[in-house]
Scaffold this active site. Sequence first.
Site, short mmCIF file in Angstrom:
data_model
loop_
_atom_site.label_atom_id
_atom_site.label_comp_id
_atom_site.label_asym_id
_atom_site.label_seq_id
_atom_site.Cartn_x
_atom_site.Cartn_y
_atom_site.Cartn_z
N HIS A 26 0.86 -1.20 0.00
CA HIS A 26 0.00 0.00 0.00
C HIS A 26 0.89 1.25 0.00
CE1 HIS A 26 -4.08 -1.68 1.05
NE2 HIS A 26 -3.30 -2.74 1.19
N ASP A 34 -5.14 6.38 2.26
CA ASP A 34 -5.21 4.99 1.78
C ASP A 34 -6.61 4.41 1.99
OD1 ASP A 34 -3.53 2.34 1.22
OD2 ASP A 34 -4.95 1.90 2.83
N SER A 93 4.30 -10.73 -0.41
CA SER A 93 5.14 -10.47 0.75
C SER A 93 4.76 -11.35 1.94
CB SER A 93 5.01 -8.99 1.15
OG SER A 93 3.66 -8.68 1.42
N TRP A 112 14.04 -20.55 -5.17
CA TRP A 112 14.71 -19.43 -4.51
C TRP A 112 14.09 -19.23 -3.14
CZ3 TRP A 112 19.10 -17.20 -4.74
CH2 TRP A 112 19.29 -15.96 -4.09
N ALA A 119 12.56 -12.24 -3.86
CA ALA A 119 13.06 -12.30 -5.24
C ALA A 119 12.80 -10.97 -5.94
CB ALA A 119 12.35 -13.43 -5.99
N HIS A 121 -0.43 -15.26 -6.14
CA HIS A 121 -1.48 -15.15 -5.11
C HIS A 121 -2.50 -14.06 -5.47
CE1 HIS A 121 0.73 -11.60 -4.06
NE2 HIS A 121 0.16 -11.44 -2.88
N ASN A 178 -0.73 -5.67 -6.76
CA ASN A 178 0.53 -5.18 -7.33
C ASN A 178 1.16 -6.25 -8.22
OD1 ASN A 178 0.70 -2.51 -6.03
ND2 ASN A 178 0.81 -3.71 -4.14
N SER A 179 1.18 -7.48 -7.74
CA SER A 179 1.75 -8.58 -8.54
C SER A 179 0.98 -8.75 -9.84
CB SER A 179 1.71 -9.89 -7.76
OG SER A 179 2.52 -9.80 -6.61
N GLU A 208 1.86 -6.05 -12.25
CA GLU A 208 3.22 -6.25 -12.78
C GLU A 208 3.19 -7.33 -13.87
OE1 GLU A 208 5.35 -7.03 -9.12
OE2 GLU A 208 4.87 -5.02 -8.38
C1 LIG Z 1 0.15 -7.66 2.31
O1 LIG Z 1 0.01 -7.48 3.65
C2 LIG Z 1 -1.23 -7.20 4.17
C3 LIG Z 1 -2.41 -7.15 3.46
C4 LIG Z 1 -3.59 -6.81 4.08
C5 LIG Z 1 -4.86 -6.80 3.42
O2 LIG Z 1 -5.86 -7.15 4.20
C6 LIG Z 1 -7.10 -7.22 3.73
C7 LIG Z 1 -8.11 -7.59 4.61
C8 LIG Z 1 -9.39 -7.66 4.15
O3 LIG Z 1 -10.35 -8.00 4.98
C9 LIG Z 1 -9.68 -7.38 2.85
C10 LIG Z 1 -8.68 -6.98 2.00
O4 LIG Z 1 -8.95 -6.72 0.83
C11 LIG Z 1 -7.37 -6.90 2.42
C12 LIG Z 1 -6.35 -6.52 1.58
C13 LIG Z 1 -5.09 -6.46 2.10
O5 LIG Z 1 -4.10 -6.00 1.36
C14 LIG Z 1 -3.48 -6.43 0.23
O6 LIG Z 1 -3.00 -5.23 -0.24
C15 LIG Z 1 -2.04 -5.41 -1.22
C16 LIG Z 1 -1.39 -4.11 -1.55
O7 LIG Z 1 -0.31 -4.11 -0.71
C17 LIG Z 1 -2.59 -6.08 -2.42
O8 LIG Z 1 -3.40 -5.22 -3.13
C18 LIG Z 1 -3.34 -7.31 -2.05
O9 LIG Z 1 -4.13 -7.69 -3.15
C19 LIG Z 1 -4.24 -7.11 -0.87
O10 LIG Z 1 -4.74 -8.33 -0.46
C20 LIG Z 1 -3.61 -6.50 5.44
C21 LIG Z 1 -2.43 -6.57 6.13
O11 LIG Z 1 -2.33 -6.27 7.48
C22 LIG Z 1 -3.41 -5.54 8.02
C23 LIG Z 1 -1.25 -6.96 5.51
O12 LIG Z 1 -0.11 -7.07 6.21
O1 LIG Z 2 9.69 -12.19 -3.39
C1 LIG Z 2 9.01 -11.18 -3.63
C2 LIG Z 2 7.65 -11.04 -3.23
C3 LIG Z 2 6.99 -9.89 -3.54
N1 LIG Z 2 7.60 -8.90 -4.25
C4 LIG Z 2 6.89 -7.62 -4.55
O2 LIG Z 2 6.03 -7.29 -3.48
C5 LIG Z 2 4.84 -6.73 -3.95
C6 LIG Z 2 3.67 -7.60 -3.46
O3 LIG Z 2 2.51 -6.86 -3.56
P1 LIG Z 2 1.11 -7.54 -3.82
O4 LIG Z 2 0.10 -6.46 -3.83
O5 LIG Z 2 1.16 -8.37 -5.04
O6 LIG Z 2 0.91 -8.54 -2.65
P2 LIG Z 2 1.05 -8.44 -1.06
O7 LIG Z 2 2.45 -8.76 -0.73
O8 LIG Z 2 0.69 -7.02 -0.68
O9 LIG Z 2 0.10 -9.49 -0.61
C7 LIG Z 2 4.93 -6.70 -5.47
O10 LIG Z 2 5.36 -5.42 -5.89
C8 LIG Z 2 6.01 -7.73 -5.77
O11 LIG Z 2 6.74 -7.44 -6.93
C9 LIG Z 2 8.90 -9.03 -4.65
O12 LIG Z 2 9.45 -8.14 -5.30
N2 LIG Z 2 9.56 -10.17 -4.33
#
Ligand SMILES: COc1cc(-c2[o+]c3cc(O)cc([O-])c3cc2O[C@@H]2O[C@H](CO)[C@H](O)[C@H](O)[C@H]2O)cc(OC)c1O
Ligand SMILES: O=c1ccn([C@@H]2O[C@H](COP(=O)(O)OP(=O)(O)O)[C@@H](O)[C@H]2O)c(=O)[nH]1
Length: 483
Positions: free
Chosen positions: A21, A121, A283, A345, A349, A366, A370-371, A374
Amino acid sequence: MIDRSMAAATIVFLPCWESGHFMSMVAAGKRMLDASGGALSLTVLVMQAPTAAKAAEVDSHVRREAASGLDIRFLNLPAVEPPTGYVAPEEFNFRYTQLHAPHVEEAVAGLSSPVAAIVVDLFCTPLLDAAAELAVPRYVYFASTGAFLALMLRLPAFREDLTAKLRETEGTVHVPGLPPVPLPYMPACLSGDKIGNYEWFEDYGRRFMDASGIIINSSIELERGVLAAIADGRCVPGRPAPTVHAIGPVIWFAAREQQPPHVCVRWLDTQPPASVVFLCFGSKGFVDRAQVGEVAAGLERAGHRFLWVLRGPPAAGSSNPTDADLDAMLPGGFLTRTQGRGLVWPSWAPQKEVLAHPAVGGFVTHCGWNSTLESLWFGVPMVPWPLYGEQHLNAFELVTAMGVAVPMKSMDGSKVESFVGAAELEQAVRGLMGGTEEGRKARDKAAGLKAACRKAVAEGGSSDAALRKLVSEISSGGGAPPP
Ligand SMILES: COc1cc(-c2[o+]c3cc(O)cc([O-])c3cc2O[C@@H]2O[C@H](CO)[C@H](O)[C@H](O)[C@H]2O)cc(OC)c1O
Ligand SMILES: O=c1ccn([C@@H]2O[C@H](COP(=O)(O)OP(=O)(O)O)[C@@H](O)[C@H]2O)c(=O)[nH]1
């Protein structure tokens, strides 16, 4: 109107501490700065993350970005005492964010530049109230899909209907602009025994309506149907939703010029074009040993080259995966049997570099947004393996609306199982890598969306135009006044 005799007006950003985020929002802010041609600066108010590990991650982003030479100021807000007695992460997040309201008001009052707009956000909308007193335009930055936004906007008005529906075990939910969505594709916090979290989520959705606009990391070309449904007022009856500014894909690239190529990239350099399937789960993603065995068997049987990012379970008190002990996690002999055609790995990565590499032909993901962006940016078709949050809905959209992904059997029709068997992974990987008509179509569609994404953000494209309109609205002080 902004008084031009004063310092350049600033846009105040309030990002969430989660890296995906935080970095998405900073990258969007940089685009806004660039589009303003120096008329605006950026002030990022940084909330202290609730855990030490996350605070350290945010700190490293801040240090890197603060050194970028751009007109961005980072201000740390005072720490708050984390709430106790919460039942769900969504509730914790809501209350933790809300506790920062007085600090936000104080920080904004102390700024030397006039404030042109406040942008929060999607998970920080409790702070929109704090901005209300300031009578400046206030925006939400939405780092996920238009489909998820459409669903969240619908939650308050359709409470009775939706909660009744979500308690069922079968059926579909109407997300305007999408085909009917089977219940298992609903965000986890809205389904089954988690339904108690509905009210927290509903409140986020309700607050979106208080914004002057919603800035989304998506584009018309990616989500025409849902974005039109929001604009046409099909999500909130009787009240137009705030204007949605689709400025994406917003993707951030780290500068690595000085460093030698990463091991994963060097390995990809030795592989034929479009021959490697890449597996990476964001992540937070890790799988247990039983699941690792199935993935390993599926990859062995599929026979394709692979690059698999395999992480270990988080250490106590953390939610981030650890580096995997491959000998302990993988089935005996797997690495020897797949030597030359596979690389496992065990650590973070360089995902963007991997997806950009010509040797990569498919991505088992997953479906973090963001993934996903990309992958589309580099035209790589996907196999969805959603894990948490809104990722199941993302997966549904990728398969059903965009046609860029090959579903696994466990995701077929009306069910989504989180445990994936070797045979279904094998089958999906074979399809993804060109073995089925469905896979070939997904590859063609991904190539089409790659071109569309790049066109959208290029000069004159839909996202570029939306960005310029947004920035001009903000810098002329002409955004819709907050209700
Ligand atoms: C990645 O680490 C975290 C993600 C979240 C998180 O939590 C969440 C909870 C819900 O009930 C509904 C959601 O949609 C949602 C989404 C979410 O974030 C993720 O955001 C990413 C951008 O970084 C990406 O867009 C993913 O698709 C989303 O799933 C919450 C959290 O801790 C509070 C995390 O550590
Ligand atoms: O081994 C890894 C895992 C994740 N990412 C980066 O971490 C972000 C993951 O964001 P995403 O919204 O897809 O998923 P989240 O981690 O928030 O669930 C993306 O930019 C990925 O390119 C990366 O560079 N290397």
